[in-house]
Design a protein around this motif. Structure first.
Motif, PDB file in Angstrom:
ATOM      1  N   VAL A 119       9.397  -2.528   4.841  1.00 62.35           N
ATOM      2  CA  VAL A 119       8.077  -1.955   5.135  1.00 62.35           C
ATOM      3  C   VAL A 119       7.683  -0.965   4.049  1.00 62.35           C
ATOM      4  N   PHE A 120       8.604  -0.079   3.695  1.00 65.67           N
ATOM      5  CA  PHE A 120       8.319   0.905   2.641  1.00 65.67           C
ATOM      6  C   PHE A 120       8.131   0.216   1.285  1.00 65.67           C
ATOM      7  N   MET A 121       8.873  -0.853   1.055  1.00 62.76           N
ATOM      8  CA  MET A 121       8.787  -1.564  -0.212  1.00 62.76           C
ATOM      9  C   MET A 121       7.373  -2.098  -0.436  1.00 62.76           C
ATOM     10  N   PHE A 122       6.785  -2.703   0.589  1.00 61.43           N
ATOM     11  CA  PHE A 122       5.435  -3.246   0.456  1.00 61.43           C
ATOM     12  C   PHE A 122       4.379  -2.156   0.601  1.00 61.43           C
ATOM     13  N   MET A 123       4.647  -1.162   1.437  1.00 61.39           N
ATOM     14  CA  MET A 123       3.672  -0.101   1.661  1.00 61.39           C
ATOM     15  C   MET A 123       3.485   0.753   0.412  1.00 61.39           C
ATOM     16  N   LEU A 124       4.565   1.049  -0.287  1.00 59.46           N
ATOM     17  CA  LEU A 124       4.489   1.895  -1.476  1.00 59.46           C
ATOM     18  C   LEU A 124       4.289   1.094  -2.754  1.00 59.46           C
ATOM     19  N   GLY A 125       4.205  -0.238  -2.623  1.00 57.66           N
ATOM     20  CA  GLY A 125       4.035  -1.083  -3.797  1.00 57.66           C
ATOM     21  C   GLY A 125       2.746  -0.803  -4.543  1.00 57.66           C
ATOM     22  N   GLY A 126       1.704  -0.369  -3.842  1.00 61.55           N
ATOM     23  CA  GLY A 126       0.424  -0.073  -4.479  1.00 61.55           C
ATOM     24  C   GLY A 126       0.275   1.370  -4.894  1.00 61.55           C
ATOM     25  N   PHE A 127       1.328   2.179  -4.720  1.00 64.82           N
ATOM     26  CA  PHE A 127       1.267   3.579  -5.116  1.00 64.82           C
ATOM     27  C   PHE A 127       1.475   3.703  -6.630  1.00 64.82           C
TER      28      PHE A 127
END
Length: 601
Positions: A542-550
């Protein structure tokens, strides 16, 4: 449910509640700790008849019609290029030489100011307003054509003087100078060679017609920014139309009288145009909106000036027009005497964290020369700073693992009697001097630091288009690599950032983030509760995809932080006689068998 995992979930929830409470209640309970933008807006001065008689009158209303062609004064400095229209002495053509729109070598330079007639006109104009005994034709305004009295191209150390005279014996001189960075100074002088005293007012305006391209992200302030007598205020463009119509202006406006210091202007994500009157003297600051023409206006008006026959008087207003570079703006504050100018950078509500974090990051960048390595160095610094608390936390977690066999025995004895179980557990914790909540400390510390660093990376211009290594050419932008083209191996480009495809087909950095989070989990066995197992199993992804656009810089920080945390926890557990069975925990996760013991003696 395992007590340690209960504490982890509870700590996460409580951390977010603490931050939410700080956002909501902090400004009300501790207003002295917060910048003025979190407090009530500055109160406009009442437009009483007495005030109207003594205060500066309204400046000229900006026009939406393009001005006729007129001679131009060229601007050429190491950081700025452009020109000033001699019609009104209008600053309406300014580009930033050292900043480009994109990271591509041939990308155009950033255009800051533009004239009426182009998309979203944005300019500054200085003039005079008539007092008693004079008319608008007797003073130079936005449509007055000036003549060059001295100088040529406006550059560093080479000021230019403009001249205009009326038919009543008033001679106006305007001397414009610029420094090596982004500060102009406009000195307006009036010489009275007539037989009657002249009453008039000097003003400066920054005019923006229509909205620029906005970020529309809560973490970035875009709109008006001003400081008045020590109080800072930020006003978004969307709030201009809701201002109360002011009798003195005839439009939605806020008129504020300053007695000692301040400045006012418009700020974008990375750029700013700001008027700075003479500090230590009174002036009037105005924020105005003209609904019919969709014009946003910031003004500085000087007090009434009475020039006796044969006398000469002058006033100076500075104008900052450029990039919000921390070092440059700090120098204007500390060396040029512009009070509170560093707060024109949007530090946010956690300014007590963002300011020192950026200071250390800036220092490390100067020392190392690479902003990505500076972020990694900052992560080590922050982890070292909180090491004593982290050490106690990890020791407590290790001791909690030692108690697991005894806790299981207590659970069997208590059966369904939850009250007895809690009582026996608390007695055991007290006897062994173990604090079950100590493992929550790193999370409580980490969350505000993460938000503060996110603010720093996203807001400060020093991260803009700053490269790291390889494909990472802009630490303020998301990772440009992508699974979509096998990280550049296939002959098509990666998806456009901030799109659905870019969110799904993430890059190398988000994957490394997920791996480091996953490995950190494997220091401990999976919880026995199936719901918790699923929750913790999915969390890294979840964090991997959520922070991918950061921003890449933020993801680099998180990867480094996870790696350091993993190493610290592993070494501390080993020092207390435990050897985390990482491979066993990984294997049990895939085999879906009962988790292995967390440590081997």
């Amino acid at each position: 449910m395992d007590d340690q995992n209960k504490n982890l979930i509870l700590a996460t929830v409580l951390s977010f509640l603490v931050i939410l409470g700080w956002f909501v209640a902090g400004p009300m309970l501790f207003p002295q700790w917060f910048p003025a933008e979190t407090q009530a807006p500055l109160t406009p001065v009442a437009a009483t008849p007495e005030a109207l008689a003594t205060a500066a009158p309204a400046g000229t209303v900006a026009s939406t019609e393009p001005l006729p062609e007129a001679p131009r004064l060229t601007i050429d400095t190491p950081k700025l290029s452009g020109s000033i229209s001699m019609l009104g002495g209008r600053f309406d053509d300014l580009s930033l030489k050292t900043y480009h729109e994109t990271i591509e070598p041939n990308s155009p330079t950033v255009k800051l100011l533009s004239p009426v007639g182009q998309t979203t006109p944005y300019y500054a104009v200085f003039g005079w307003a008539p007092g008693v005994g004079l008319t608008a034709e007797d003073v130079p305004g936005a449509a007055t054509e000036w003549k060059i009295a001295a100088g040529g191209t406006l550059s560093v150390g080479q000021p230019v003087t403009l001249q205009w005279e009326n038919t009543k014996g008033l001679k106006f001189l305007r001397t414009i100078a610029v420094d090596e960075d982004f500060m102009f100074s406009v000195t307006d002088q009036v010489q009275n060679t007539g037989t009657a005293a002249a009453n008039l007012y000097s003003y400066g305006q920054i005019v923006r017609q229509g909205l620029p391209k906005l970020q529309n992200i809560y973490v970035v302030h875009e709109g008006l920014v001003r400081r008045t007598d020590g109080s800072l205020e930020e006003l978004k463009y969307s709030k201009f139309a809701s201002m109360t119509p002011n009798e003195r202006e005839g439009y939605p406006a806020e008129v504020t009288e300053a007695t000692k210091d301040g400045w006012i202007g418009f700020t974008d994500h990375y750029w700013m145009t700001t008027l700075v009157p003479e500090q230590g003297k009174p002036y009037t600051a105005v924020a105005k909106y003209l609904p019919g023409s969709d014009i946003y206006q910031a003004e500085v008006r000087q007090p009434l000036m009475t020039v006796a026959p044969g006398a000469t008087m002058e006033t100076t207003t500075r104008m900052f027009a450029g990039a919000k570079e921390w070092e440059t703006i700090r120098a204007y504050q500390d060396k040029a005497g512009i009070a509170g100018f560093i707060d024109s950078i949007d530090w946010g509500w956690f300014y007590f964290l963002t300011k020192p974090i950026f200071f250390v990051l800036h220092w490390l960048h100067g020392l190392i020369g690479n902003m990505g390595l500076a972020i990694i160095g900052l992560t080590f610094f922050l982890k070292l700073l909180v090491l004593p608390l982290a050490y106690k936390s990890y020791v407590s977690m290790a001791r909690m693992k030692e108690l697991q066999p005894e806790l299981e025995v207590l659970k069997e004895r208590a059966g369904d009697d939850k009250q007895k179980l809690q009582k026996d557990m608390m007695a055991l914790y007290k006897e062994r001097k173990v604090n079950p909540a100590a493992g929550c400390l790193p999370i409580f510390i980490q969350i505000p630091i993460f938000f503060s660093l996110y603010k720093v990376i996203f807001v400060t211009i020093e991260l803009r288009q700053s490269p790291f290594f390889g494909w990472i050419r802009d630490l303020s932008a998301p990772d440009t690599s992508s699974i979509y083209n096998l990280f550049g191996a296939l002959p098509w480009g990666a998806p456009t950032p901030h799109t659905l495809l870019a969110t799904i087909f993430i890059g190398v950095l988000p994957i490394l983030l997920g791996v480091t989070m996953w490995l950190q989990q494997k220091l401990n066995p999976a919880p026995a509760d199936p719901v918790q197992q699923q929750l913790f199993a999915w969390m890294p992804f979840v964090f991997m995809f959520m922070l991918g656009g950061f921003a890449s810089g933020l993801v680099i920080y998180w990867i480094t932080n996870n790696t350091i945390t993993f190493t610290q926890q592993y070494l501390i557990m080993r020092s207390h006689g435990h050897k985390p069975d990482i491979f066993g925990n990984i294997k049990s996760g895939f085999s879906k068998k009962k988790p292995v013991e967390v440590a081997k003696k």
